[in-house]
Design a protein around this motif. Structure first.
Motif, PDB file in Angstrom:
ATOM      1  N   MET A   1       0.845  -1.196   0.000  1.00  0.00           N
ATOM      2  CA  MET A   1       0.000   0.000   0.000  1.00  0.00           C
ATOM      3  C   MET A   1       0.881   1.247   0.000  1.00  0.00           C
ATOM      4  O   MET A   1       1.888   1.306   0.673  1.00  0.00           O
ATOM      5  CB  MET A   1      -0.871   0.003   1.261  1.00  0.00           C
ATOM      6  N   ALA A   2       0.470   2.216  -0.763  1.00  0.00           N
ATOM      7  CA  ALA A   2       1.279   3.431  -0.858  1.00  0.00           C
ATOM      8  C   ALA A   2       0.524   4.660  -0.383  1.00  0.00           C
ATOM      9  O   ALA A   2       1.087   5.732  -0.324  1.00  0.00           O
ATOM     10  CB  ALA A   2       1.726   3.631  -2.291  1.00  0.00           C
ATOM     11  N   CYS A   3      -0.707   4.481  -0.033  1.00  0.00           N
ATOM     12  CA  CYS A   3      -1.560   5.626   0.283  1.00  0.00           C
ATOM     13  C   CYS A   3      -2.704   5.146   1.179  1.00  0.00           C
ATOM     14  O   CYS A   3      -3.134   4.001   1.078  1.00  0.00           O
ATOM     15  CB  CYS A   3      -2.145   6.132  -1.034  1.00  0.00           C
ATOM     16  N   ARG A   4      -3.180   6.027   2.034  1.00  0.00           N
ATOM     17  CA  ARG A   4      -4.253   5.632   2.943  1.00  0.00           C
ATOM     18  C   ARG A   4      -5.219   6.804   3.152  1.00  0.00           C
ATOM     19  O   ARG A   4      -4.800   7.950   3.193  1.00  0.00           O
ATOM     20  CB  ARG A   4      -3.652   5.189   4.285  1.00  0.00           C
ATOM     21  N   ILE A   5      -6.508   6.487   3.318  1.00  0.00           N
ATOM     22  CA  ILE A   5      -7.491   7.522   3.637  1.00  0.00           C
ATOM     23  C   ILE A   5      -7.260   7.933   5.083  1.00  0.00           C
ATOM     24  O   ILE A   5      -7.416   7.118   5.992  1.00  0.00           O
ATOM     25  CB  ILE A   5      -8.938   7.003   3.491  1.00  0.00           C
ATOM     26  N   THR A   6      -6.878   9.179   5.303  1.00  0.00           N
ATOM     27  CA  THR A   6      -6.624   9.632   6.668  1.00  0.00           C
ATOM     28  C   THR A   6      -7.723  10.543   7.190  1.00  0.00           C
ATOM     29  O   THR A   6      -7.961  10.605   8.388  1.00  0.00           O
ATOM     30  CB  THR A   6      -5.298  10.410   6.749  1.00  0.00           C
ATOM     31  N   GLY A  48      -4.115  10.077  11.537  1.00  0.00           N
ATOM     32  CA  GLY A  48      -3.097   9.087  11.169  1.00  0.00           C
ATOM     33  C   GLY A  48      -3.388   7.703  11.705  1.00  0.00           C
ATOM     34  O   GLY A  48      -2.679   6.750  11.401  1.00  0.00           O
ATOM     35  N   PRO A  50      -6.010   4.297  12.248  1.00  0.00           N
ATOM     36  CA  PRO A  50      -6.678   3.488  11.230  1.00  0.00           C
ATOM     37  C   PRO A  50      -8.012   4.043  10.756  1.00  0.00           C
ATOM     38  O   PRO A  50      -8.365   3.871   9.597  1.00  0.00           O
ATOM     39  CB  PRO A  50      -6.860   2.125  11.905  1.00  0.00           C
TER      40      PRO A  50
ATOM     41  N   ASP B  72      -9.217  12.774   1.870  1.00  0.00           N
ATOM     42  CA  ASP B  72      -7.807  13.161   1.870  1.00  0.00           C
ATOM     43  C   ASP B  72      -6.988  11.906   2.110  1.00  0.00           C
ATOM     44  O   ASP B  72      -7.348  11.071   2.958  1.00  0.00           O
ATOM     45  CB  ASP B  72      -7.509  14.170   2.984  1.00  0.00           C
ATOM     46  N   ASN B  74      -2.894  10.149   2.503  1.00  0.00           N
ATOM     47  CA  ASN B  74      -1.479  10.357   2.815  1.00  0.00           C
ATOM     48  C   ASN B  74      -0.694   9.131   2.383  1.00  0.00           C
ATOM     49  O   ASN B  74      -1.171   8.001   2.532  1.00  0.00           O
ATOM     50  CB  ASN B  74      -1.276  10.505   4.335  1.00  0.00           C
ATOM     51  N   THR B  76       2.046   6.218   2.681  1.00  0.00           N
ATOM     52  CA  THR B  76       2.508   5.412   3.814  1.00  0.00           C
ATOM     53  C   THR B  76       3.972   5.016   3.679  1.00  0.00           C
ATOM     54  O   THR B  76       4.600   4.641   4.667  1.00  0.00           O
ATOM     55  CB  THR B  76       1.689   4.112   3.935  1.00  0.00           C
ATOM     56  N   ASP B  77       4.510   5.038   2.477  1.00  0.00           N
ATOM     57  CA  ASP B  77       5.840   4.453   2.286  1.00  0.00           C
ATOM     58  C   ASP B  77       6.737   5.264   1.352  1.00  0.00           C
ATOM     59  O   ASP B  77       7.695   4.739   0.803  1.00  0.00           O
ATOM     60  CB  ASP B  77       5.698   3.019   1.757  1.00  0.00           C
TER      61      ASP B  77
END
Lengths: 126, 126
Positions: A1-6, A48, A50, B72, B74, B76-77
């Motif tokens: 995973m490279a991105c997350r809904i924050t 930030g 979960p 939005d 962000n 993660t890596d």
């Protein structure tokens, strides 16, 4: 995973009103303010974690039609009927988006008419 | 807490297209289909986990103006610049919602014009 809904950003005429409503619905607390915007999120984890926080920002623009993107929520500690009562008491209103009434979910709106659904399944608190 | 955000529902002209895009952005996988709707979510946890799934449902209605509720994200890596490159390569487009250009975030849109922002801070994968 490279991105997350924050976080989710909701534009509102009255951020104070909607921050209070959504804190009650989700058990969120106020995390901070910047200008007219109020950020609310799960107690303890904050930004930030979960679960997404919600930034409620002020706008003068009217809401145009049904939300293109909306939230679905599930109760964590009671059945759907009891949770529906709680949400209505908190200021949610039944909303009509063309549903038949036979759905397993309830279509509601927050105090500014933003539609969301209360689903049937109970989920664990995180 | 009595309620939790379990899913986000996004109405789309082409659920297949947006499901593919958002899977790439978030590292989500397809969890299921019902009618025209495609549900995507974090691999492993699925519906009911700490992070919301996304149900992408088909609509014929045109998108009207800017999203009232938006996401939005962000990275993660990697840093924000590298993540921006990745999102643009995945099909995101720069979007103009009146930002000055001095913000710490990038305003983007998915292939159907749904606005979202890429924030600067890196967050842990969940």
């Amino acid at each position: 995973m490279a991105c997350r809904i924050t976080e989710l950003v909701l534009e509102a005429h009255d951020p104070e009103l909607l921050a209070g409503f959504w804190c009650t619905v989700l058990g969120y607390v106020e995390l901070g303010r910047e200008g007219d915007a109020i950020e609310i999120g799960p107690p303890g984890t904050g930004f930030g974690g979960p679960q997404p926080t919600i930034v409620i920002d002020r706008t003068d623009e009217p809401k145009k039609g049904k939300l293109r993107l909306h939230l679905d929520v599930n109760a964590t500690d009671r059945d759907q009927a009891a949770e529906l009562d709680r949400l209505l008491a908190a200021g949610a209103r039944p909303a009509d988006v063309g549903q038949t009434g036979d759905e397993s979910w309830h279509v509601l709106a927050d105090p500014e008419g933003n539609e969301f659904c209360l689903l049937r399944r109970r989920v664990p608190a995180v």
